[in-house]
Design a protein around this motif. Structure first.
Motif, PDB file in Angstrom:
ATOM      1  N   LEU A   1       9.568   3.179   1.020  1.00  0.00           N
ATOM      2  CA  LEU A   1      10.368   2.647   2.119  1.00  0.00           C
ATOM      3  C   LEU A   1      11.386   1.635   1.612  1.00  0.00           C
ATOM      4  N   ARG A   2      10.988   0.845   0.587  1.00  0.00           N
ATOM      5  CA  ARG A   2      11.918  -0.129   0.036  1.00  0.00           C
ATOM      6  C   ARG A   2      13.107   0.576  -0.593  1.00  0.00           C
ATOM      7  N   ARG A   3      12.851   1.736  -1.200  1.00  0.00           N
ATOM      8  CA  ARG A   3      13.952   2.495  -1.802  1.00  0.00           C
ATOM      9  C   ARG A   3      14.890   3.038  -0.716  1.00  0.00           C
ATOM     10  N   ARG A   4      14.315   3.538   0.391  1.00  0.00           N
ATOM     11  CA  ARG A   4      15.146   4.027   1.493  1.00  0.00           C
ATOM     12  C   ARG A   4      15.991   2.908   2.074  1.00  0.00           C
ATOM     13  N   LEU A   5      15.393   1.723   2.227  1.00  0.00           N
ATOM     14  CA  LEU A   5      16.124   0.582   2.756  1.00  0.00           C
ATOM     15  C   LEU A   5      17.269   0.199   1.824  1.00  0.00           C
ATOM     16  N   ASP A   6      17.025   0.188   0.517  1.00  0.00           N
ATOM     17  CA  ASP A   6      18.070  -0.140  -0.454  1.00  0.00           C
ATOM     18  C   ASP A   6      19.198   0.887  -0.404  1.00  0.00           C
ATOM     19  N   SER A   7      18.845   2.160  -0.172  1.00  0.00           N
ATOM     20  CA  SER A   7      19.864   3.206  -0.072  1.00  0.00           C
ATOM     21  C   SER A   7      20.764   2.975   1.129  1.00  0.00           C
ATOM     22  N   VAL A   8      20.141   2.664   2.266  1.00  0.00           N
ATOM     23  CA  VAL A   8      20.932   2.421   3.475  1.00  0.00           C
ATOM     24  C   VAL A   8      21.824   1.199   3.281  1.00  0.00           C
ATOM     25  N   ARG A   9      21.267   0.133   2.706  1.00  0.00           N
ATOM     26  CA  ARG A   9      22.056  -1.087   2.515  1.00  0.00           C
ATOM     27  C   ARG A   9      23.251  -0.854   1.607  1.00  0.00           C
ATOM     28  N   SER A  10      23.042  -0.099   0.519  1.00  0.00           N
ATOM     29  CA  SER A  10      24.117   0.087  -0.450  1.00  0.00           C
ATOM     30  C   SER A  10      25.142   1.107   0.009  1.00  0.00           C
ATOM     31  N   SER A  11      24.778   1.989   0.950  1.00  0.00           N
ATOM     32  CA  SER A  11      25.678   3.070   1.351  1.00  0.00           C
ATOM     33  C   SER A  11      26.344   2.849   2.699  1.00  0.00           C
ATOM     34  N   VAL A  12      25.795   1.971   3.533  1.00  0.00           N
ATOM     35  CA  VAL A  12      26.349   1.750   4.866  1.00  0.00           C
ATOM     36  C   VAL A  12      27.314   0.576   4.831  1.00  0.00           C
ATOM     37  N   VAL A  13      28.514   0.773   5.368  1.00  0.00           N
ATOM     38  CA  VAL A  13      29.529  -0.274   5.430  1.00  0.00           C
ATOM     39  C   VAL A  13      29.827  -0.575   6.891  1.00  0.00           C
ATOM     40  N   PRO A  14      29.310  -1.672   7.466  1.00  0.00           N
ATOM     41  CA  PRO A  14      29.586  -1.979   8.869  1.00  0.00           C
ATOM     42  C   PRO A  14      30.976  -2.569   9.028  1.00  0.00           C
TER      43      PRO A  14
ATOM     44  N   GLY B   1       0.818  -1.209   0.000  1.00  0.00           N
ATOM     45  CA  GLY B   1       0.000   0.000   0.000  1.00  0.00           C
ATOM     46  C   GLY B   1       0.841   1.243   0.000  1.00  0.00           C
ATOM     47  N   THR B   2       0.201   2.376   0.254  1.00  0.00           N
ATOM     48  CA  THR B   2       0.921   3.650   0.303  1.00  0.00           C
ATOM     49  C   THR B   2       1.523   3.899   1.666  1.00  0.00           C
ATOM     50  N   ALA B   3       1.193   3.099   2.667  1.00  0.00           N
ATOM     51  CA  ALA B   3       1.753   3.234   4.004  1.00  0.00           C
ATOM     52  C   ALA B   3       1.831   1.849   4.634  1.00  0.00           C
ATOM     53  N   MET B   4       2.660   1.731   5.677  1.00  0.00           N
ATOM     54  CA  MET B   4       2.717   0.459   6.379  1.00  0.00           C
ATOM     55  C   MET B   4       1.363   0.173   7.019  1.00  0.00           C
ATOM     56  N   PRO B   5       0.914  -1.081   7.013  1.00  0.00           N
ATOM     57  CA  PRO B   5      -0.388  -1.401   7.603  1.00  0.00           C
ATOM     58  C   PRO B   5      -0.445  -1.031   9.076  1.00  0.00           C
ATOM     59  N   PRO B   6      -1.627  -0.712   9.597  1.00  0.00           N
ATOM     60  CA  PRO B   6      -1.765  -0.322  11.003  1.00  0.00           C
ATOM     61  C   PRO B   6      -1.297  -1.410  11.953  1.00  0.00           C
ATOM     62  N   LEU B   7      -0.894  -0.986  13.139  1.00  0.00           N
ATOM     63  CA  LEU B   7      -0.515  -1.864  14.238  1.00  0.00           C
ATOM     64  C   LEU B   7       0.731  -2.682  13.939  1.00  0.00           C
ATOM     65  N   LEU B   8       1.475  -2.260  12.908  1.00  0.00           N
ATOM     66  CA  LEU B   8       2.721  -2.955  12.629  1.00  0.00           C
ATOM     67  C   LEU B   8       3.899  -2.055  12.999  1.00  0.00           C
ATOM     68  N   LEU B   9       4.517  -1.428  12.046  1.00  0.00           N
ATOM     69  CA  LEU B   9       5.721  -0.643  12.308  1.00  0.00           C
ATOM     70  C   LEU B   9       5.627   0.729  11.658  1.00  0.00           C
ATOM     71  N   GLU B  10       6.228   1.732  12.322  1.00  0.00           N
ATOM     72  CA  GLU B  10       6.385   3.038  11.688  1.00  0.00           C
ATOM     73  C   GLU B  10       7.527   2.949  10.683  1.00  0.00           C
TER      74      GLU B  10
ATOM     75  N   PRO C   1       5.982  -0.343   1.398  1.00  0.00           N
ATOM     76  CA  PRO C   1       5.677   0.525   0.248  1.00  0.00           C
ATOM     77  C   PRO C   1       6.950   0.798  -0.554  1.00  0.00           C
ATOM     78  N   PRO C   2       6.831   1.105  -1.827  1.00  0.00           N
ATOM     79  CA  PRO C   2       8.018   1.356  -2.652  1.00  0.00           C
ATOM     80  C   PRO C   2       8.936   2.429  -2.092  1.00  0.00           C
TER      81      PRO C   2
END
Length: 333
Positions: free
Chosen positions: A115-128, A66-75, A112-113
């Protein structure tokens, strides 16, 4: 027969395990009629879940994003934090790692797309480089990671060791975690060189509106470069010295200060080192049982001359000032 609430939970679980179902298969799994199934699907939709349906012989139901995470799950921030944790479970193996991967797959399926894009950005840019708890906010990490991905030039204030604030313009390359510290590896536009900025010292970063072409790192690999840079970057004074001795002969002394040795031929070693005071560098160099030349900075050369003169006067007993002699007995302790 399950209650209506229990059926909804079971229905959602089935959708998360397998995204597409025929109406007949879902009704059979839940032991209900297809008419009751349609009502349950409508209840899920009223709770914010996107459930697409198609009619016909091959029709059925599909859980969509959807356009937002479903209720009662995660921000939003919580969803990214959980996804990062599940995707990199520290010290996990076997069943724990497998369970993490299954949970991650379910979470990403509902993202939502945007958030998936933000997650991909963090994964590709963060080096632990190392793993530990960190006081840095995920929102800051996410923002800087997206700037790395989108190649956005940034402007921000930066507080140094003495809490003095300077304005910086930088081209962000990677966000790096090492222990409890987070760093931004970036090209400093004004200084025309690579710099590592601690995230907890960056103040109000914002895009300048300019985009940039990524540069190549001196060492190529981000993790290797950061491990090299962090050996000296936390210190106030940096120096480069050539010592007339092989690396093996200097190993007992390299633990005294941060530094990286490099063989330069003819049995000599160039050392990039640093300390929080010129005195500390002078003491370390003075304790080396080998001759050396200081390539930089000039301030260290001048400070060595000052210390050398002081030591020479002390060795000959010709100091310009002597403290008064103690009178009487020393008190007992």
């Amino acid at each position: 027969m399950l209650s209506a609430t229990a059926r909804l939970i079971r229905l959602l679980s089935l959708f998360q395990a397998q995204r597409s179902w025929t109406g007949a298969d879902l009704a059979a799994r839940l032991e209900i009629t297809e008419r009751t199934l349609r009502r349950d699907v409508d209840r899920l939709r009223s709770l914010g879940y996107t459930v697409d349906s198609t009619s016909g012989v091959a029709g059925g139901y599909r859980l969509g994003a959807g356009t937002a995470m479903p209720p009662l799950l995660l921000e939003d921030e919580e969803a990214i934090a959980v996804a990062l944790g599940l995707g990199n479970p520290v010290g996990a193996s076997g069943d724990i790692e497998n369970a993490s991967m299954r949970a991650l797959a379910k979470l990403e399926q509902l993202m939502p797309p945007r958030l998936r894009r933000r997650l991909d950005s963090v994964r590709s840019s963060v080096v632990p480089v190392m793993h530990d708890k960190s006081p840095v906010r995920l929102k800051a990490v996410s923002f800087l990671a997206e700037a790395c991905t989108d190649r956005l030039e940034l402007r921000f204030g930066y507080r140094d060791h003495h809490d003095a604030l300077t304005e910086r313009t930088a081209q962000p390359h990677r966000v790096v975690q090492t222990g409890r510290r987070w760093y931004l590896l970036a090209w400093d536009v004004a200084r025309e060189d690579w710099r590592t900025f601690r995230l907890d010292r960056i103040v109000e970063p914002e895009p300048t509106g300019e985009r940039f072409t990524p540069r190549r790192l001196p060492h190529g690999d981000v993790a290797a470069y950061m491990e090299h840079a962090l050996k000296v970057s936390p210190y106030l004074h940096h120096a480069q010295v050539v010592v007339h001795a092989p690396v093996e002969a200097l190993e007992p002394y390299l633990g005294w200060v941060g530094g990286t040795p490099q063989a330069v031929g003819d049995g000599s070693t160039r050392i990039a080192t640093a300390a929080n005071s010129l005195d500390a560098l002078a003491v370390w160099l003075g304790c080396l049982p080998h001759d050396f030349e200081v390539e930089s900075p000039l301030e260290l050369v001048a400070h060595l001359a000052l210390v050398a003169g002081r030591l020479a006067r002390a060795a000959t007993g010709k100091t310009s000032h002597r403290p008064p002699k103690a009178v009487g007995r020393l008190p007992r302790i």
